[in-house]
Design a protein around this motif. Sequence first.
Motif, PDB file in Angstrom:
ATOM      1  N   ALA A 122     -13.075  -0.707  -0.921  1.00 17.52           N
ATOM      2  CA  ALA A 122     -11.849  -1.048  -1.646  1.00 17.52           C
ATOM      3  C   ALA A 122     -10.641  -0.973  -0.718  1.00 17.52           C
ATOM      4  N   SER A 123     -10.571   0.047   0.108  1.00 15.95           N
ATOM      5  CA  SER A 123      -9.457   0.171   1.061  1.00 15.95           C
ATOM      6  C   SER A 123      -9.427  -1.027   2.002  1.00 15.95           C
ATOM      7  N   ALA A 124     -10.579  -1.430   2.502  1.00 18.26           N
ATOM      8  CA  ALA A 124     -10.646  -2.579   3.415  1.00 18.26           C
ATOM      9  C   ALA A 124     -10.154  -3.847   2.728  1.00 18.26           C
ATOM     10  N   MET A 125     -10.526  -4.029   1.459  1.00 21.14           N
ATOM     11  CA  MET A 125     -10.072  -5.224   0.748  1.00 21.14           C
ATOM     12  C   MET A 125      -8.563  -5.184   0.504  1.00 21.14           C
ATOM     13  N   ILE A 126      -8.024  -4.009   0.217  1.00 23.28           N
ATOM     14  CA  ILE A 126      -6.576  -3.903   0.035  1.00 23.28           C
ATOM     15  C   ILE A 126      -5.858  -4.220   1.345  1.00 23.28           C
ATOM     16  N   TYR A 127      -6.351  -3.718   2.452  1.00 25.92           N
ATOM     17  CA  TYR A 127      -5.720  -4.014   3.736  1.00 25.92           C
ATOM     18  C   TYR A 127      -5.854  -5.502   4.086  1.00 25.92           C
ATOM     19  N   GLN A 128      -6.942  -6.139   3.678  1.00 29.60           N
ATOM     20  CA  GLN A 128      -7.076  -7.586   3.866  1.00 29.60           C
ATOM     21  C   GLN A 128      -6.060  -8.334   3.006  1.00 29.60           C
ATOM     22  N   ALA A 129      -5.787  -7.837   1.797  1.00 35.86           N
ATOM     23  CA  ALA A 129      -4.764  -8.448   0.939  1.00 35.86           C
ATOM     24  C   ALA A 129      -3.398  -8.339   1.595  1.00 35.86           C
ATOM     25  N   ILE A 130      -3.128  -7.218   2.232  1.00 36.90           N
ATOM     26  CA  ILE A 130      -1.853  -7.050   2.931  1.00 36.90           C
ATOM     27  C   ILE A 130      -1.760  -8.032   4.100  1.00 36.90           C
ATOM     28  N   LEU A 148      -6.526   5.474  -5.044  1.00 42.53           N
ATOM     29  CA  LEU A 148      -6.739   4.500  -3.971  1.00 42.53           C
ATOM     30  C   LEU A 148      -5.428   3.847  -3.552  1.00 42.53           C
ATOM     31  N   PHE A 149      -4.646   3.365  -4.514  1.00 44.60           N
ATOM     32  CA  PHE A 149      -3.402   2.683  -4.160  1.00 44.60           C
ATOM     33  C   PHE A 149      -2.399   3.661  -3.539  1.00 44.60           C
ATOM     34  N   ALA A 150      -2.377   4.883  -4.009  1.00 43.98           N
ATOM     35  CA  ALA A 150      -1.502   5.887  -3.396  1.00 43.98           C
ATOM     36  C   ALA A 150      -1.942   6.158  -1.954  1.00 43.98           C
ATOM     37  N   LYS A 151      -3.258   6.255  -1.732  1.00 49.40           N
ATOM     38  CA  LYS A 151      -3.794   6.493  -0.394  1.00 49.40           C
ATOM     39  C   LYS A 151      -3.458   5.337   0.549  1.00 49.40           C
ATOM     40  N   ASN A 175      -3.569  -0.270 -28.023  1.00 50.08           N
ATOM     41  CA  ASN A 175      -4.204  -0.999 -29.113  1.00 50.08           C
ATOM     42  C   ASN A 175      -4.094  -0.096 -30.342  1.00 50.08           C
ATOM     43  N   HIS A 176      -2.978  -0.233 -31.041  1.00 53.56           N
ATOM     44  CA  HIS A 176      -2.711   0.644 -32.175  1.00 53.56           C
ATOM     45  C   HIS A 176      -3.738   0.483 -33.284  1.00 53.56           C
ATOM     46  N   ALA A 177      -4.317  -0.707 -33.429  1.00 58.73           N
ATOM     47  CA  ALA A 177      -5.309  -0.938 -34.485  1.00 58.73           C
ATOM     48  C   ALA A 177      -6.541  -0.066 -34.284  1.00 58.73           C
ATOM     49  N   LEU A 178      -6.903   0.189 -33.036  1.00 63.79           N
ATOM     50  CA  LEU A 178      -8.083   1.007 -32.741  1.00 63.79           C
ATOM     51  C   LEU A 178      -7.715   2.450 -32.399  1.00 63.79           C
ATOM     52  N   GLY A 179      -6.428   2.717 -32.355  1.00 62.99           N
ATOM     53  CA  GLY A 179      -5.988   4.075 -32.030  1.00 62.99           C
ATOM     54  C   GLY A 179      -6.154   4.439 -30.575  1.00 62.99           C
ATOM     55  N   LYS A 180      -6.262   3.422 -29.714  1.00 58.74           N
ATOM     56  CA  LYS A 180      -6.442   3.672 -28.285  1.00 58.74           C
ATOM     57  C   LYS A 180      -5.166   3.296 -27.548  1.00 58.74           C
ATOM     58  N   SER A 181      -4.852   4.058 -26.527  1.00 61.58           N
ATOM     59  CA  SER A 181      -3.714   3.689 -25.696  1.00 61.58           C
ATOM     60  C   SER A 181      -3.881   4.273 -24.299  1.00 61.58           C
ATOM     61  N   ALA A 182      -3.297   3.600 -23.359  1.00 66.77           N
ATOM     62  CA  ALA A 182      -3.257   4.056 -21.976  1.00 66.77           C
ATOM     63  C   ALA A 182      -2.008   3.456 -21.350  1.00 66.77           C
ATOM     64  N   MET A 183      -1.392   4.195 -20.499  1.00 63.29           N
ATOM     65  CA  MET A 183      -0.202   3.690 -19.835  1.00 63.29           C
ATOM     66  C   MET A 183      -0.591   2.798 -18.659  1.00 63.29           C
ATOM     67  N   ALA A 184       0.292   1.873 -18.335  1.00 60.14           N
ATOM     68  CA  ALA A 184       0.125   1.031 -17.156  1.00 60.14           C
ATOM     69  C   ALA A 184       1.060   1.549 -16.068  1.00 60.14           C
ATOM     70  N   MET A 185       0.526   1.627 -14.870  1.00 59.30           N
ATOM     71  CA  MET A 185       1.325   2.054 -13.719  1.00 59.30           C
ATOM     72  C   MET A 185       1.456   0.856 -12.789  1.00 59.30           C
ATOM     73  N   PHE A 186       2.659   0.655 -12.269  1.00 63.09           N
ATOM     74  CA  PHE A 186       2.928  -0.468 -11.390  1.00 63.09           C
ATOM     75  C   PHE A 186       3.104   0.044  -9.969  1.00 63.09           C
ATOM     76  N   TRP A 187       2.317  -0.527  -9.058  1.00 65.29           N
ATOM     77  CA  TRP A 187       2.286  -0.099  -7.658  1.00 65.29           C
ATOM     78  C   TRP A 187       2.807  -1.235  -6.788  1.00 65.29           C
ATOM     79  N   TYR A 188       3.454  -0.894  -5.659  1.00 66.69           N
ATOM     80  CA  TYR A 188       4.109  -1.882  -4.819  1.00 66.69           C
ATOM     81  C   TYR A 188       4.022  -1.448  -3.367  1.00 66.69           C
ATOM     82  N   ALA A 189       3.638  -2.377  -2.514  1.00 63.53           N
ATOM     83  CA  ALA A 189       3.646  -2.123  -1.068  1.00 63.53           C
ATOM     84  C   ALA A 189       4.409  -3.251  -0.406  1.00 63.53           C
ATOM     85  N   GLY A 190       5.539  -2.916   0.193  1.00 67.01           N
ATOM     86  CA  GLY A 190       6.349  -3.922   0.880  1.00 67.01           C
ATOM     87  C   GLY A 190       6.139  -3.858   2.379  1.00 67.01           C
TER      88      GLY A 190
END
Length: 109
Positions: free
Chosen positions: A41-49, A74-77, A92-107
Amino acid sequence: MLAEHEGRAAGLLAARAVPGRGVLRAIDLQVDYDLWREGIASAMIYQAIAAERDLRLPAVSAEIGTNIPPACHLFAKCEFALIGVDTHRRSNHALGKSAMAMFWYAGLD
């Protein structure tokens, strides 16, 4: 981008350029569970960069659910900065499930 390990598919990184926002946006990152912690995964992220540089875009961005701690780690690393949190994006309030989204950025410097 497809990663191979010993002649078989090991991982996939899907990304798309968003020139209007000046980013290469990572959409999906998957690695075969048996190959976690092998650096794929790290190698693929560095290829994306590297692709970001080729496209002359100033940044790579990603949105990760907080219910996926290995991806957040991984993204923090890979020296991405956490630039925001949305507490309702993956709810998804109908199912009573929720999770926060985190936004990551590398400039690029």
